[in-house]
Design a protein around this motif. Structure first.
Motif, PDB file in Angstrom:
ATOM      1  N   CYS A  66      -8.999   9.601  -2.092  1.00  0.00           N
ATOM      2  CA  CYS A  66      -8.616   8.586  -1.117  1.00  0.00           C
ATOM      3  C   CYS A  66      -7.463   9.098  -0.258  1.00  0.00           C
ATOM      4  O   CYS A  66      -6.917  10.172  -0.504  1.00  0.00           O
ATOM      5  N   ARG A  67      -7.120   8.310   0.708  1.00  0.00           N
ATOM      6  CA  ARG A  67      -5.974   8.594   1.557  1.00  0.00           C
ATOM      7  C   ARG A  67      -4.856   7.579   1.320  1.00  0.00           C
ATOM      8  O   ARG A  67      -3.691   7.859   1.538  1.00  0.00           O
ATOM      9  N   SER A  68      -5.242   6.395   0.867  1.00  0.00           N
ATOM     10  CA  SER A  68      -4.274   5.317   0.627  1.00  0.00           C
ATOM     11  C   SER A  68      -4.639   4.567  -0.647  1.00  0.00           C
ATOM     12  O   SER A  68      -5.806   4.472  -1.016  1.00  0.00           O
TER      13      SER A  68
ATOM     14  N   TRP B 151      -5.908  13.224   3.156  1.00  0.00           N
ATOM     15  CA  TRP B 151      -6.904  12.878   2.160  1.00  0.00           C
ATOM     16  C   TRP B 151      -6.649  13.693   0.897  1.00  0.00           C
ATOM     17  O   TRP B 151      -6.403  14.898   0.961  1.00  0.00           O
TER      18      TRP B 151
ATOM     19  N   HIS C 260       0.557   5.316   1.275  1.00  0.00           N
ATOM     20  CA  HIS C 260      -0.232   6.248   2.070  1.00  0.00           C
ATOM     21  C   HIS C 260       0.143   7.684   1.720  1.00  0.00           C
ATOM     22  O   HIS C 260       1.321   8.033   1.684  1.00  0.00           O
TER      23      HIS C 260
ATOM     24  N   SER D   3       0.841  -1.192   0.000  1.00  0.00           N
ATOM     25  CA  SER D   3       0.000   0.000   0.000  1.00  0.00           C
ATOM     26  C   SER D   3       0.874   1.239   0.000  1.00  0.00           C
ATOM     27  O   SER D   3       2.067   1.177   0.302  1.00  0.00           O
TER      28      SER D   3
ATOM     29  N   THR E 265     -10.082   5.096   2.220  1.00  0.00           N
ATOM     30  CA  THR E 265     -10.058   6.053   3.318  1.00  0.00           C
ATOM     31  C   THR E 265     -10.139   5.216   4.591  1.00  0.00           C
ATOM     32  O   THR E 265     -10.223   3.985   4.535  1.00  0.00           O
ATOM     33  N   TYR E 266     -10.140   5.879   5.737  1.00  0.00           N
ATOM     34  CA  TYR E 266     -10.297   5.137   6.989  1.00  0.00           C
ATOM     35  C   TYR E 266     -11.653   4.445   7.064  1.00  0.00           C
ATOM     36  O   TYR E 266     -11.795   3.427   7.720  1.00  0.00           O
ATOM     37  N   GLU E 267     -12.631   4.988   6.362  1.00  0.00           N
ATOM     38  CA  GLU E 267     -13.989   4.458   6.438  1.00  0.00           C
ATOM     39  C   GLU E 267     -14.237   3.270   5.521  1.00  0.00           C
ATOM     40  O   GLU E 267     -14.918   2.328   5.902  1.00  0.00           O
ATOM     41  N   SER E 268     -13.711   3.340   4.272  1.00  0.00           N
ATOM     42  CA  SER E 268     -14.057   2.290   3.318  1.00  0.00           C
ATOM     43  C   SER E 268     -13.256   2.421   2.023  1.00  0.00           C
ATOM     44  O   SER E 268     -12.501   3.357   1.833  1.00  0.00           O
ATOM     45  N   GLU E 269     -13.513   1.468   1.145  1.00  0.00           N
ATOM     46  CA  GLU E 269     -12.989   1.537  -0.216  1.00  0.00           C
ATOM     47  C   GLU E 269     -13.832   2.547  -0.983  1.00  0.00           C
ATOM     48  O   GLU E 269     -15.051   2.486  -0.973  1.00  0.00           O
TER      49      GLU E 269
END
Length: 152
Positions: A67-69, A61, A57, A55, A99-103
């Motif tokens: 995205c973040r990653s 954001w 990073h 990955s 993101t931290y939340e989801s794809e």
């Protein structure tokens, strides 16, 4: 499977390092992570021996990337072997924007190589990702891959 765990031969270790260099050529602010998966029993139960996962990073954001990653999964022709000169053939690439939340989106080197998902990256980011994938096929000696889109 984590890229760090798959680097069992000199050739594959060099290829993994080259993957990170190629990605950072397109996204210089990205920080590489060769161990994106946790080492726990559930994760090990679903490990794919034929993949190399890493990955990247971003510092925060990215509105352009949405995205973040970036999670990059290389699908190989067979599990990497311990032979010093063994570099498996690359069958395909899947890149996910997270993101931290989801794809948020995903792009695969099957079909039209276009991102799909709820929040798509801007077209210039998609073009960079497509170019990165072309470079990966060249790196692994798989330039004959039939699903490659025409060069822009």
């Amino acid at each position: 499977m984590n890229a760090a765990e798959q680097a069992r031969s000199l050739a594959l270790a060099q290829a993994i390092a080259s993957v990170a260099v190629l990605f950072r050529g397109h996204f210089p602010d990205a920080r590489a992570n060769l161990t994106p998966w946790r080492d726990d029993p559930l994760t090990r139960a679903f490990a794919e021996q034929e993949s190399v996962d890493l990955s990247f990073h971003l510092p925060g954001w990215s509105p352009r990337s949405q995205c973040r990653s970036f999670f990059v999964q290389l699908q190989l022709d067979g599990a990497p072997g311990p032979a010093a000169d063994a570099r498996p053939r690359l069958l395909g690439v899947v890149i996910r924007g997270l993101t931290y939340e989801s794809e948020r989106w995903r792009m695969a080197t099957m079909g039209d190589w276009q991102p799909s998902g709820s929040h798509l990256p801007q077209p210039e980011v998609a073009q960079k990702l497509q170019q990165f994938c072309r470079e990966l096929f060249d790196l692994f000696g798989g330039a004959e891959h039939g699903d490659q889109p025409l060069a822009a």
